[in-house]
Design a protein around this motif. Structure first.
Motif, PDB file in Angstrom:
ATOM      1  N   GLN A  62       0.846  -1.189   0.000  1.00  0.00           N
ATOM      2  CA  GLN A  62       0.000   0.000   0.000  1.00  0.00           C
ATOM      3  C   GLN A  62       0.883   1.241   0.000  1.00  0.00           C
ATOM      4  O   GLN A  62       1.871   1.312   0.739  1.00  0.00           O
ATOM      5  CB  GLN A  62      -0.927   0.020   1.212  1.00  0.00           C
ATOM      6  CG  GLN A  62      -1.987   1.111   1.155  1.00  0.00           C
ATOM      7  CD  GLN A  62      -2.984   0.972   2.295  1.00  0.00           C
ATOM      8  OE1 GLN A  62      -2.626   1.140   3.455  1.00  0.00           O
ATOM      9  NE2 GLN A  62      -4.233   0.676   1.962  1.00  0.00           N
ATOM     10  N   TYR A  63       0.509   2.211  -0.834  1.00  0.00           N
ATOM     11  CA  TYR A  63       1.276   3.452  -0.944  1.00  0.00           C
ATOM     12  C   TYR A  63       0.357   4.552  -1.458  1.00  0.00           C
ATOM     13  O   TYR A  63      -0.764   4.302  -1.928  1.00  0.00           O
ATOM     14  CB  TYR A  63       2.466   3.268  -1.893  1.00  0.00           C
ATOM     15  CG  TYR A  63       2.075   2.843  -3.294  1.00  0.00           C
ATOM     16  CD1 TYR A  63       1.828   3.777  -4.292  1.00  0.00           C
ATOM     17  CD2 TYR A  63       1.946   1.497  -3.603  1.00  0.00           C
ATOM     18  CE1 TYR A  63       1.459   3.390  -5.569  1.00  0.00           C
ATOM     19  CE2 TYR A  63       1.578   1.089  -4.874  1.00  0.00           C
ATOM     20  CZ  TYR A  63       1.333   2.041  -5.854  1.00  0.00           C
ATOM     21  OH  TYR A  63       0.962   1.654  -7.116  1.00  0.00           O
ATOM     22  N   GLY A  64       0.812   5.789  -1.365  1.00  0.00           N
ATOM     23  CA  GLY A  64       0.018   6.923  -1.807  1.00  0.00           C
ATOM     24  C   GLY A  64       0.253   7.248  -3.271  1.00  0.00           C
ATOM     25  O   GLY A  64       1.360   7.070  -3.787  1.00  0.00           O
ATOM     26  N   SER A  65      -0.794   7.728  -3.935  1.00  0.00           N
ATOM     27  CA  SER A  65      -0.676   8.087  -5.330  1.00  0.00           C
ATOM     28  C   SER A  65      -1.731   9.136  -5.668  1.00  0.00           C
ATOM     29  O   SER A  65      -2.486   9.579  -4.795  1.00  0.00           O
ATOM     30  CB  SER A  65      -0.846   6.844  -6.219  1.00  0.00           C
ATOM     31  OG  SER A  65      -0.641   7.153  -7.581  1.00  0.00           O
ATOM     32  N   VAL A 148       7.898   1.550   5.012  1.00  0.00           N
ATOM     33  CA  VAL A 148       8.828   1.197   3.942  1.00  0.00           C
ATOM     34  C   VAL A 148       8.789   2.278   2.863  1.00  0.00           C
ATOM     35  O   VAL A 148       7.733   2.856   2.595  1.00  0.00           O
ATOM     36  CB  VAL A 148       8.434  -0.170   3.330  1.00  0.00           C
ATOM     37  CG1 VAL A 148       9.375  -0.548   2.189  1.00  0.00           C
ATOM     38  CG2 VAL A 148       8.419  -1.244   4.398  1.00  0.00           C
ATOM     39  N   ALA A 149       9.920   2.566   2.221  1.00  0.00           N
ATOM     40  CA  ALA A 149       9.915   3.460   1.063  1.00  0.00           C
ATOM     41  C   ALA A 149       9.178   2.766  -0.074  1.00  0.00           C
ATOM     42  O   ALA A 149       9.398   1.584  -0.349  1.00  0.00           O
ATOM     43  CB  ALA A 149      11.336   3.799   0.640  1.00  0.00           C
ATOM     44  N   ALA A 150       8.287   3.502  -0.740  1.00  0.00           N
ATOM     45  CA  ALA A 150       7.455   2.901  -1.776  1.00  0.00           C
ATOM     46  C   ALA A 150       8.286   2.223  -2.863  1.00  0.00           C
ATOM     47  O   ALA A 150       7.890   1.190  -3.415  1.00  0.00           O
ATOM     48  CB  ALA A 150       6.543   3.955  -2.385  1.00  0.00           C
ATOM     49  N   GLY A 151       9.455   2.773  -3.160  1.00  0.00           N
ATOM     50  CA  GLY A 151      10.312   2.190  -4.186  1.00  0.00           C
ATOM     51  C   GLY A 151      10.877   0.841  -3.803  1.00  0.00           C
ATOM     52  O   GLY A 151      11.402   0.114  -4.671  1.00  0.00           O
ATOM     53  N   GLU A 152      10.802   0.467  -2.523  1.00  0.00           N
ATOM     54  CA  GLU A 152      11.304  -0.823  -2.056  1.00  0.00           C
ATOM     55  C   GLU A 152      10.277  -1.942  -2.212  1.00  0.00           C
ATOM     56  O   GLU A 152      10.593  -3.104  -1.984  1.00  0.00           O
ATOM     57  CB  GLU A 152      11.718  -0.723  -0.585  1.00  0.00           C
ATOM     58  CG  GLU A 152      12.893   0.198  -0.321  1.00  0.00           C
ATOM     59  CD  GLU A 152      14.161  -0.313  -0.988  1.00  0.00           C
ATOM     60  OE1 GLU A 152      14.466  -1.520  -0.844  1.00  0.00           O
ATOM     61  OE2 GLU A 152      14.826   0.479  -1.666  1.00  0.00           O
ATOM     62  N   LEU A 153       9.045  -1.606  -2.571  1.00  0.00           N
ATOM     63  CA  LEU A 153       8.004  -2.622  -2.707  1.00  0.00           C
ATOM     64  C   LEU A 153       8.301  -3.516  -3.906  1.00  0.00           C
ATOM     65  O   LEU A 153       8.656  -3.053  -4.974  1.00  0.00           O
ATOM     66  CB  LEU A 153       6.635  -1.965  -2.883  1.00  0.00           C
ATOM     67  CG  LEU A 153       6.176  -1.055  -1.738  1.00  0.00           C
ATOM     68  CD1 LEU A 153       4.868  -0.382  -2.106  1.00  0.00           C
ATOM     69  CD2 LEU A 153       6.027  -1.842  -0.433  1.00  0.00           C
ATOM     70  N   LYS A 154       8.141  -4.830  -3.702  1.00  0.00           N
ATOM     71  CA  LYS A 154       8.411  -5.785  -4.772  1.00  0.00           C
ATOM     72  C   LYS A 154       7.291  -6.819  -4.848  1.00  0.00           C
ATOM     73  O   LYS A 154       6.759  -7.255  -3.847  1.00  0.00           O
ATOM     74  CB  LYS A 154       9.745  -6.514  -4.530  1.00  0.00           C
ATOM     75  CG  LYS A 154      10.945  -5.601  -4.332  1.00  0.00           C
ATOM     76  CD  LYS A 154      11.277  -4.832  -5.606  1.00  0.00           C
ATOM     77  CE  LYS A 154      12.506  -3.950  -5.408  1.00  0.00           C
ATOM     78  NZ  LYS A 154      12.787  -3.121  -6.607  1.00  0.00           N
ATOM     79  N   ASN A 165       5.591   8.600  -5.346  1.00  0.00           N
ATOM     80  CA  ASN A 165       6.942   8.983  -4.940  1.00  0.00           C
ATOM     81  C   ASN A 165       7.666   7.741  -4.427  1.00  0.00           C
ATOM     82  O   ASN A 165       7.259   7.155  -3.421  1.00  0.00           O
ATOM     83  CB  ASN A 165       6.864  10.040  -3.838  1.00  0.00           C
ATOM     84  CG  ASN A 165       8.216  10.598  -3.475  1.00  0.00           C
ATOM     85  OD1 ASN A 165       9.248   9.968  -3.698  1.00  0.00           O
ATOM     86  ND2 ASN A 165       8.224  11.781  -2.889  1.00  0.00           N
ATOM     87  N   PRO A 166       8.736   7.299  -5.081  1.00  0.00           N
ATOM     88  CA  PRO A 166       9.438   6.092  -4.645  1.00  0.00           C
ATOM     89  C   PRO A 166      10.064   6.225  -3.263  1.00  0.00           C
ATOM     90  O   PRO A 166      10.402   5.212  -2.638  1.00  0.00           O
ATOM     91  CB  PRO A 166      10.505   5.884  -5.722  1.00  0.00           C
ATOM     92  CG  PRO A 166      10.723   7.242  -6.311  1.00  0.00           C
ATOM     93  CD  PRO A 166       9.379   7.908  -6.263  1.00  0.00           C
ATOM     94  N   HIS A 167      10.201   7.473  -2.779  1.00  0.00           N
ATOM     95  CA  HIS A 167      10.765   7.698  -1.449  1.00  0.00           C
ATOM     96  C   HIS A 167       9.667   7.917  -0.406  1.00  0.00           C
ATOM     97  O   HIS A 167       9.963   8.145   0.764  1.00  0.00           O
ATOM     98  CB  HIS A 167      11.693   8.915  -1.477  1.00  0.00           C
ATOM     99  CG  HIS A 167      12.705   8.870  -2.577  1.00  0.00           C
ATOM    100  ND1 HIS A 167      13.675   7.890  -2.665  1.00  0.00           N
ATOM    101  CD2 HIS A 167      12.877   9.677  -3.670  1.00  0.00           C
ATOM    102  CE1 HIS A 167      14.408   8.085  -3.747  1.00  0.00           C
ATOM    103  NE2 HIS A 167      13.940   9.159  -4.371  1.00  0.00           N
ATOM    104  N   GLY A 168       8.409   7.866  -0.828  1.00  0.00           N
ATOM    105  CA  GLY A 168       7.288   8.134   0.070  1.00  0.00           C
ATOM    106  C   GLY A 168       6.917   6.944   0.933  1.00  0.00           C
ATOM    107  O   GLY A 168       7.401   5.815   0.745  1.00  0.00           O
ATOM    108  N   PHE A 169       6.004   7.184   1.864  1.00  0.00           N
ATOM    109  CA  PHE A 169       5.564   6.182   2.835  1.00  0.00           C
ATOM    110  C   PHE A 169       4.835   5.028   2.143  1.00  0.00           C
ATOM    111  O   PHE A 169       4.025   5.226   1.237  1.00  0.00           O
ATOM    112  CB  PHE A 169       4.631   6.838   3.844  1.00  0.00           C
ATOM    113  CG  PHE A 169       4.026   5.884   4.842  1.00  0.00           C
ATOM    114  CD1 PHE A 169       4.662   5.637   6.047  1.00  0.00           C
ATOM    115  CD2 PHE A 169       2.832   5.240   4.567  1.00  0.00           C
ATOM    116  CE1 PHE A 169       4.102   4.762   6.972  1.00  0.00           C
ATOM    117  CE2 PHE A 169       2.260   4.371   5.482  1.00  0.00           C
ATOM    118  CZ  PHE A 169       2.902   4.129   6.689  1.00  0.00           C
ATOM    119  N   ALA A 170       5.113   3.823   2.617  1.00  0.00           N
ATOM    120  CA  ALA A 170       4.407   2.640   2.127  1.00  0.00           C
ATOM    121  C   ALA A 170       4.421   1.580   3.215  1.00  0.00           C
ATOM    122  O   ALA A 170       5.131   1.693   4.224  1.00  0.00           O
ATOM    123  CB  ALA A 170       5.055   2.107   0.852  1.00  0.00           C
TER     124      ALA A 170
END
Length: 210
Positions: A62-65, A148-154, A165-170
């Motif tokens: 889950q992340y913001g967009s 987790v940083a959103a860019g770390e999601l796999k 934002n790949p550096h945003g909250f997730a």
């Protein structure tokens, strides 16, 4: 003549809105599998509601967009969303509804879709993303990471072609179990979407899942 032209435009818009979402989702899934589409699109100017007895998903993220599109009057707009993604998901007793307002000669028209009412044959989806604006449920997560940083999601990660934002909250979890789900959303995208016991009805007036 002017009123006829406006009415024709509205009927066309109504017809597009009322195309069964299962068909639209299937088409998107085929396009993604063939590499023909990016997993993003201009959203309609109508939120829809989803109610479910339960949703159990694996590899939850889950992340913001931000989702963008046009209102029913054709004006540009943007809506902040919480994107929830699952590698696989099973949904029981699902109801989806959307209301199209001010249809000429009819008034409000509601589309009601139901599926997965048999607990032995739930709705099943893979690589599903939900652009959510509001969610109510009881939730249980297994092995959850928050912040987790959103860019770390796999697997799944950030949905290709979407704004995030790949550096945003997730956050992420191996398993997510939601019960008593009531959700408002702008869009759903899935690689595959199997709706067992599908029932689709149109109603005059406002008839929503909740």
């Amino acid at each position: 003549m002017e009123s006829v032209a406006r009415g024709g435009t509205r009927w066309k818009r109504f017809a597009l809105v009322m195309v069964p979402s299962v068909a639209a989702t299937a088409a998107i899934g085929i396009g993604l599998a063939q590499g023909a589409l990016a997993a993003s699109f201009s959203i309609s100017g109508q939120e829809f509601k989803v109610k479910a007895e339960s949703l159990t998903g694996t590899n939850f993220v889950q992340y913001g967009s931000v989702a963008t599109g046009k209102t029913l009057d054709g004006k540009d707009f943007a809506a902040p969303v919480a994107v929830s993604g699952f590698k696989t998901a099973k949904i029981t007793n699902m109801c989806q509804s959307v209301v199209t307002p001010n249809v000429p000669f009819v008034g409000n028209v509601s589309l009601e879709l139901r599926a997965g009412q048999d607990p032995n044959h739930p709705v099943e989806a893979t690589n599903i993303y939900l652009d959510v604006s509001d969610l109510k449920a009881d939730a249980e997560f297994t092995n959850i990471d928050i912040g987790v940083a959103a860019g770390e999601l796999k697997d799944p990660g950030i949905q290709p072609g979407t704004r995030a934002n790949p550096h945003g909250f997730a956050q992420r979890a191996e398993v997510a179990k939601l019960t008593g789900v009531e959700q408002k959303a702008w869009a759903t995208t899935a690689g595959t979407f199997k709706l067992s016991g599908l029932s689709l009805k149109l109603h005059k007036g406002v008839k929503e899942c909740f």
